[in-house]
Design a protein around this motif. Structure first.
Motif, PDB file in Angstrom:
ATOM      1  N   THR A  19       0.836  -1.192   0.000  1.00 45.27           N
ATOM      2  CA  THR A  19       0.000   0.000   0.000  1.00 45.27           C
ATOM      3  C   THR A  19       0.874   1.245   0.000  1.00 45.27           C
ATOM      4  N   GLY A  20       0.347   2.302  -0.608  1.00 46.80           N
ATOM      5  CA  GLY A  20       1.005   3.605  -0.571  1.00 46.80           C
ATOM      6  C   GLY A  20       2.472   3.558  -0.972  1.00 46.80           C
ATOM      7  N   ARG A  21       3.308   4.140  -0.136  1.00 44.70           N
ATOM      8  CA  ARG A  21       4.723   4.281  -0.490  1.00 44.70           C
ATOM      9  C   ARG A  21       5.474   2.952  -0.522  1.00 44.70           C
ATOM     10  N   ASP A  22       4.897   1.914   0.067  1.00 43.40           N
ATOM     11  CA  ASP A  22       5.550   0.607  -0.002  1.00 43.40           C
ATOM     12  C   ASP A  22       5.554   0.030  -1.417  1.00 43.40           C
ATOM     13  N   ILE A  23       4.757   0.630  -2.315  1.00 41.78           N
ATOM     14  CA  ILE A  23       4.724   0.169  -3.704  1.00 41.78           C
ATOM     15  C   ILE A  23       5.976   0.599  -4.461  1.00 41.78           C
ATOM     16  N   ALA A  24       6.634   1.673  -4.016  1.00 42.57           N
ATOM     17  CA  ALA A  24       7.711   2.298  -4.778  1.00 42.57           C
ATOM     18  C   ALA A  24       8.811   1.339  -5.228  1.00 42.57           C
ATOM     19  N   PRO A  25       9.314   0.431  -4.379  1.00 43.63           N
ATOM     20  CA  PRO A  25      10.409  -0.431  -4.829  1.00 43.63           C
ATOM     21  C   PRO A  25      10.045  -1.367  -5.985  1.00 43.63           C
ATOM     22  N   TYR A  59      -0.064   5.878  -7.326  1.00 37.57           N
ATOM     23  CA  TYR A  59      -0.348   4.878  -6.297  1.00 37.57           C
ATOM     24  C   TYR A  59       0.634   5.003  -5.135  1.00 37.57           C
ATOM     25  N   VAL A  60       1.859   5.339  -5.445  1.00 38.93           N
ATOM     26  CA  VAL A  60       2.852   5.566  -4.399  1.00 38.93           C
ATOM     27  C   VAL A  60       2.461   6.771  -3.552  1.00 38.93           C
ATOM     28  N   ASP A  61       1.912   7.787  -4.189  1.00 43.03           N
ATOM     29  CA  ASP A  61       1.591   9.043  -3.503  1.00 43.03           C
ATOM     30  C   ASP A  61       0.231   9.020  -2.808  1.00 43.03           C
ATOM     31  N   CYS A  67      -1.569  -2.295  -4.151  1.00 39.83           N
ATOM     32  CA  CYS A  67      -1.013  -3.034  -5.273  1.00 39.83           C
ATOM     33  C   CYS A  67      -0.800  -4.469  -4.794  1.00 39.83           C
ATOM     34  N   VAL A  68      -1.494  -5.411  -5.425  1.00 38.23           N
ATOM     35  CA  VAL A  68      -1.367  -6.824  -5.087  1.00 38.23           C
ATOM     36  C   VAL A  68      -0.444  -7.457  -6.118  1.00 38.23           C
ATOM     37  N   LEU A  83      -7.395   2.191  -5.857  1.00 39.12           N
ATOM     38  CA  LEU A  83      -7.293   3.382  -5.025  1.00 39.12           C
ATOM     39  C   LEU A  83      -8.666   4.033  -4.907  1.00 39.12           C
ATOM     40  N   PRO A  84      -8.856   4.909  -3.924  1.00 44.44           N
ATOM     41  CA  PRO A  84     -10.133   5.614  -3.834  1.00 44.44           C
ATOM     42  C   PRO A  84     -10.422   6.388  -5.114  1.00 44.44           C
ATOM     43  N   LEU A  85     -11.663   6.312  -5.585  1.00 41.03           N
ATOM     44  CA  LEU A  85     -12.021   7.033  -6.808  1.00 41.03           C
ATOM     45  C   LEU A  85     -11.774   8.528  -6.658  1.00 41.03           C
ATOM     46  N   ALA A  86     -11.904   9.042  -5.443  1.00 45.79           N
ATOM     47  CA  ALA A  86     -11.672  10.468  -5.209  1.00 45.79           C
ATOM     48  C   ALA A  86     -10.239  10.880  -5.526  1.00 45.79           C
ATOM     49  N   ASP A  87      -9.324   9.916  -5.565  1.00 47.21           N
ATOM     50  CA  ASP A  87      -7.924  10.207  -5.884  1.00 47.21           C
ATOM     51  C   ASP A  87      -7.607   9.979  -7.353  1.00 47.21           C
ATOM     52  N   GLU A  88      -8.617   9.599  -8.162  1.00 47.14           N
ATOM     53  CA  GLU A  88      -8.430   9.434  -9.591  1.00 47.14           C
ATOM     54  C   GLU A  88      -8.704  10.752 -10.314  1.00 47.14           C
ATOM     55  N   ASP A  89      -8.389  10.786 -11.613  1.00 43.85           N
ATOM     56  CA  ASP A  89      -8.636  11.975 -12.422  1.00 43.85           C
ATOM     57  C   ASP A  89     -10.135  12.215 -12.590  1.00 43.85           C
TER      58      ASP A  89
END
Length: 210
Positions: A19-25, A59-61, A67-68, A83-89
C-alpha cells in the motif's frame, strides 16, 4: 519412469499486498508488466515506460492505494491495483457524479495484469479478494468499481477463440453499467498517435459482504 511436465503440478504462486509508499520499490517491475500484458487484445497498448512510471507514481503518492503482486519466487508475474475514486482523475469520476453516486463512496479497482503462462491458477479471484478486503477495511466505501474497454464482438483483431471476462466479473457480483462510460486516449500498436477509446464501468456493492 520420470513424470512429464504435464504431470507435475505447477508450484503455488504467492501474493504480496503493498500500500502507498511501499509500492515504490516494485514500481518499475509493475510498469514493465503492464506494457507486456496490455499490448494484447483488447487493449493493444503500445506502451511507454516513462509514461507508465509517472502513472504508477499516483499509487505511491496515495496512502490508501493498494497493489497486489503475484510472485514466482521474487519475480513479479502479475499485479493488481486500486485506489479511492476520489484520488483518480476527473474523467474517471464524472460518470459517477452523473449517476448520482458519491465519489467518496467508491473504491476503484484499476487494473489486473498477469503474464499468460500464469493464468488459470486462481490469481484473478485473489486479486479481487485482496482489493475488496482492503476497501472494506478502510471503512468508508459502499461500492467497488472498475472500467473495461469496449470492443466490438466482431473486431477483426480479436484472437481466435478469445473469451471476455464478463462471466468472471458477474460471478464476482459486478454488474456492467450501460451509459456509465468514459473516454481515455492511448496509442495502439499500428497507430501513429493516441486515439480515444470508450470504457464502461462495472459496479458491485461492498456492504453485501460485511
Amino acid at each position: 519412469m520420470p513424470r512429464s511436465r504435464a504431470d507435475v503440478a505447477a508450484p503455488p504462486l504467492r501474493t504480496q499486498v503493498l500500500t502507498g509508499r511501499d509500492i515504490a520499490p516494485r514500481l518499475d517491475e509493475v510498469a514493465r508488466l503492464r506494457i507486456a500484458v496490455f499490448r494484447e487484445f483488447p487493449y493493444l497498448y503500445d506502451g511507454d515506460f516513462d509514461y507508465e512510471a509517472r502513472y504508477l507514481q499516483a499509487y505511491v503518492d496515495t496512502p490508501d492505494s493498494i497493489c497486489v503482486l503475484a510472485l514466482d519466487g521474487d519475480r513479479v508475474v502479475g499485479a493488481s491495483t486500486g485506489l479511492p475514486l476520489a484520488d483518480e482523475d476527473d474523467g474517471f469520476q464524472q460518470p459517477f457524479i452523473a449517476r448520482g453516486i458519491p465519489v467518496d463512496e467508491v473504491f476503484y479497482c484499476a487494473e489486473s495484469v498477469l503474464l499468460a503462462e500464469y493464468r488459470g491458477r486462481g490469481l484473478g479471484h485473489r486479486f479481487f479478494d485482496a482489493r475488496e478486503a482492503h476497501a472494506r477495511a478502510l471503512g468508508r466505501f459502499r461500492w467497488s468499481a472498475f472500467a473495461a474497454v469496449d470492443r466490438a464482438p466482431d473486431d477483426p483483431r480479436r484472437p481466435s477463440g478469445a473469451r471476455d471476462n464478463d462471466a468472471f466479473w458477474i460471478g464476482r457480483g459486478y454488474e456492467r453499467q450501460p451509459g456509465m462510460t468514459m473516454r481515455l486516449a492511448w496509442k495502439e500498436h499500428g497507430e501513429t498517435g493516441e486515439s480515444d477509446k470508450s470504457l464502461t464501468f462495472w459496479l458491485r456493492r461492498l456492504e453485501s459482504d460485511a
